[in-house]
Design an enzyme around this catalytic site. Structure first.
Site, PDB file in Angstrom:
ATOM      1  N   ASP A  19     159.802   8.554  11.511  1.00  0.00           N
ATOM      2  CA  ASP A  19     160.722   9.033  11.426  1.00  0.00           C
ATOM      3  C   ASP A  19     159.697  10.900   9.759  1.00  0.00           C
ATOM      4  OD1 ASP A  19     162.546   7.193  11.932  1.00  0.00           O
ATOM      5  OD2 ASP A  19     162.329   6.531  10.074  1.00  0.00           O
ATOM      6  N   ARG A  49     158.302   3.738  -5.423  1.00  0.00           N
ATOM      7  CA  ARG A  49     159.538   4.742  -4.352  1.00  0.00           C
ATOM      8  C   ARG A  49     159.452   5.896  -6.122  1.00  0.00           C
ATOM      9  NH1 ARG A  49     158.639   3.610  -0.522  1.00  0.00           N
ATOM     10  NH2 ARG A  49     159.639   2.840   0.956  1.00  0.00           N
ATOM     11  N   ASP A 104     165.918   2.901  -0.490  1.00  0.00           N
ATOM     12  CA  ASP A 104     164.895   4.226  -1.491  1.00  0.00           C
ATOM     13  C   ASP A 104     165.090   5.573  -1.408  1.00  0.00           C
ATOM     14  OD1 ASP A 104     162.953   2.367  -1.423  1.00  0.00           O
ATOM     15  OD2 ASP A 104     162.498   2.285   1.312  1.00  0.00           O
ATOM     16  N   SER A 153     159.794  -3.349  10.812  1.00  0.00           N
ATOM     17  CA  SER A 153     159.616  -2.494   9.963  1.00  0.00           C
ATOM     18  C   SER A 153     159.148  -2.912   8.916  1.00  0.00           C
ATOM     19  CB  SER A 153     161.105  -1.553   9.765  1.00  0.00           C
ATOM     20  OG  SER A 153     160.970  -1.342   8.411  1.00  0.00           O
TER      21      SER A 153
HETATM   22  N1  ARG Z   1     164.581  -3.973   0.985  1.00  0.00           N
HETATM   23  C1  ARG Z   1     163.765  -3.949   0.111  1.00  0.00           C
HETATM   24  C2  ARG Z   1     163.967  -3.387  -0.939  1.00  0.00           C
HETATM   25  O1  ARG Z   1     164.668  -2.681  -0.793  1.00  0.00           O
HETATM   26  C3  ARG Z   1     162.573  -3.246   1.282  1.00  0.00           C
HETATM   27  C4  ARG Z   1     162.654  -1.912   1.374  1.00  0.00           C
HETATM   28  C5  ARG Z   1     161.585  -2.024   2.876  1.00  0.00           C
HETATM   29  N2  ARG Z   1     161.512  -0.645   3.260  1.00  0.00           N
HETATM   30  C6  ARG Z   1     161.205  -0.571   4.822  1.00  0.00           C
HETATM   31  N3  ARG Z   1     161.223   0.770   4.960  1.00  0.00           N
HETATM   32  N4  ARG Z   1     160.875  -1.750   5.385  1.00  0.00           N
HETATM   33  O2  ARG Z   1     163.405  -2.315  -1.753  1.00  0.00           O
END
Ligand code: ARG
Length: 395
Positions: A14, A94, A123, A173
């Site tokens: 990405d 983040r 995110d 992922s």
């Molecule tokens: N669900 C989790 C969160 O919102 C993990 C997100 C993981 N992101 C990923 N790109 N695999 O913090």
């Protein structure tokens, strides 16, 4: 229009496509930023790739210490477990990424920052809201959310533009840092499918874990761990060590249904050996040093803190307000917790503290106890007064 864009770059498909796409769409200079938050990747490879695709400058920032001290440690003090299951490991990284993006944007005189988050996750909230809170004048771009390409179309785009892509199609992922691994997608999207063995990288199958338990002593001061088995360690070494030892004992696997802020219910799988072990120890120590009213109230505060972090509101003043309370209670969260790590479970088997409220002279069943049982007679009557009086009217 924007002319200089600072892009959070992971080296994945990405954000690699994003370098080229942003450059073409805005006719802008792209500066890429990669943070080391303990994800253990080949950062030289990522840097080379960024330049190859067309970044004019790349920042590789070692943020491990700051991440551990200013993000993971507050999460330990707050016993942060979203929906009682997820130690918010991805979520914590983040706002730090956002902070670094803003710092680089200022240094480079950029007018925009960009990230590779999709429109379906949490995110995007965490990065965008933090960036805007820190500098509302910056434009925030989210190419992955805007370009409307499917994964196949992205791969096609990459081929056409000579963007190097890894030849092995990724089954999951994955996002990882010092505090945990998040694994999503592929066969895990069916919530009935048990995770395949290849999901796990940091933890051993509990049934293959050592037959002998590992006893680990974690020493806390000011609500955060400072020593393992009597040895002082910096936060990074300490968390690394607990990850390794707990993982070897099969501790840290998490599988649950999670409520994302955008409303989606998603099946989430995590591996967080240190987080589960350290928070279990921390909670136990708090129970020994804080009184019942403090503990009850702190649960509410902890929950609110964790929700803010999960929901992208790290920069909200409420976080600071809540931390004022948490940090005050943490002054007494000092002592040693003895853990038994055994075949997937991290169990507290002992604790001691200079601020302990446990008094064996009061608690003992021995006749030497200083607890005056005759006082209980009146206490029981008064304690039950309203319950007894009102019970008879219950319909
Ligand atoms: N669900 C989790 C969160 O919102 C993990 C997100 C993981 N992101 C990923 N790109 N695999 O913090």
């Amino acid at each position: 229009m924007v002319s200089k864009i600072v892009l959070a770059y992971s080296g994945g498909l990405d954000t690699s496509v994003a370098i080229k796409w942003l450059k073409e769409k805005y006719n802008a200079d792209i500066i890429t930023v990669t943070l080391d938050v303990g994800q253990k990747e080949d950062f030289k490879f990522i840097e080379d790739k960024a330049y190859k695709i067309g970044a004019i400058k790349h920042y590789m920032i070692d943020a491990k210490e700051e991440f551990a001290r200013d993000y993971i440690f507050p999460a330990i003090r707050a016993n942060a477990m979203y929906e009682d299951k997820y130690p918010v490991s991805t979520a914590l990284s983040r706002p730090l990424i956002a902070k670094k993006l803003v710092e680089v944007a200022h240094k480079e005189g950029a007018d925009a920052v960009a990230h590779g988050c999709t429109g379906k996750g949490n995110d995007q909230l965490r990065i965008e809201i933090s960036v805007r809170a820190l500098d509302p004048s910056l434009t925030v771009l989210a190419p992955t959310r805007d370009w409307g390409m499917s994964r196949d179309q992205e791969i096609e785009y990459a081929r056409k533009h000579n963007i190097p892509i890894s030849s092995v199609a990724k089954k999951y992922s994955v996002d990882q840092n010092l505090w945990g691994r998040s694994i999503e997608g592929g066969p895990l999207e069916d919530p009935w499918n048990a995770p395949d063995e290849d999901v796990w990288e940091w933890t051993i199958d509990p049934k293959k874990a050592p037959e002998e338990p590992t006893i680990m002593e974690i020493e806390f001061k000011n609500g955060v761990p400072i020593k393992i088995d009597g040895e002082s360690m910096n936060p990074i070494e300490l968390i690394d060590k607990v990850n390794r030892i707990a993982g070897l004992n099969g501790i840290g696997r998490i599988d649950h249904i999670e409520d994302r802020i955008v409303g989606i219910k998603s099946r989430e799988v995590y591996e967080c050996p240190a987080a589960l072990t350290i928070i279990e120890a921390h909670k136990d120590l708090e129970k020994m040093v804080l009184n019942r009213r403090e503990l009850t109230f702190k649960k509410i505060v902890d929950n609110e803190w964790t929700f803010l972090i999960y929901a992208g509101l790290w920069e909200d003043p409420l976080r600071y307000d809540l931390e004022a309370f948490i940090n005050k209670t943490s002054e007494r969260v000092e002592g040693i917790v003895k853990m038994k790590l055994y075949k997937g479970s991290a169990m507290v088997i002992g604790r001691e503290s200079p601020y302990s409220l446990y008094d064996i002279r009061v608690a003992t069943y021995d006749s030497s106890s200083t607890f005056d049982q005759s006082l209980s007679k009146g206490f029981v009557t008064l304690w039950g007064l309203q319950t007894v009086a009102s019970r008879k009217f219950l319909k």
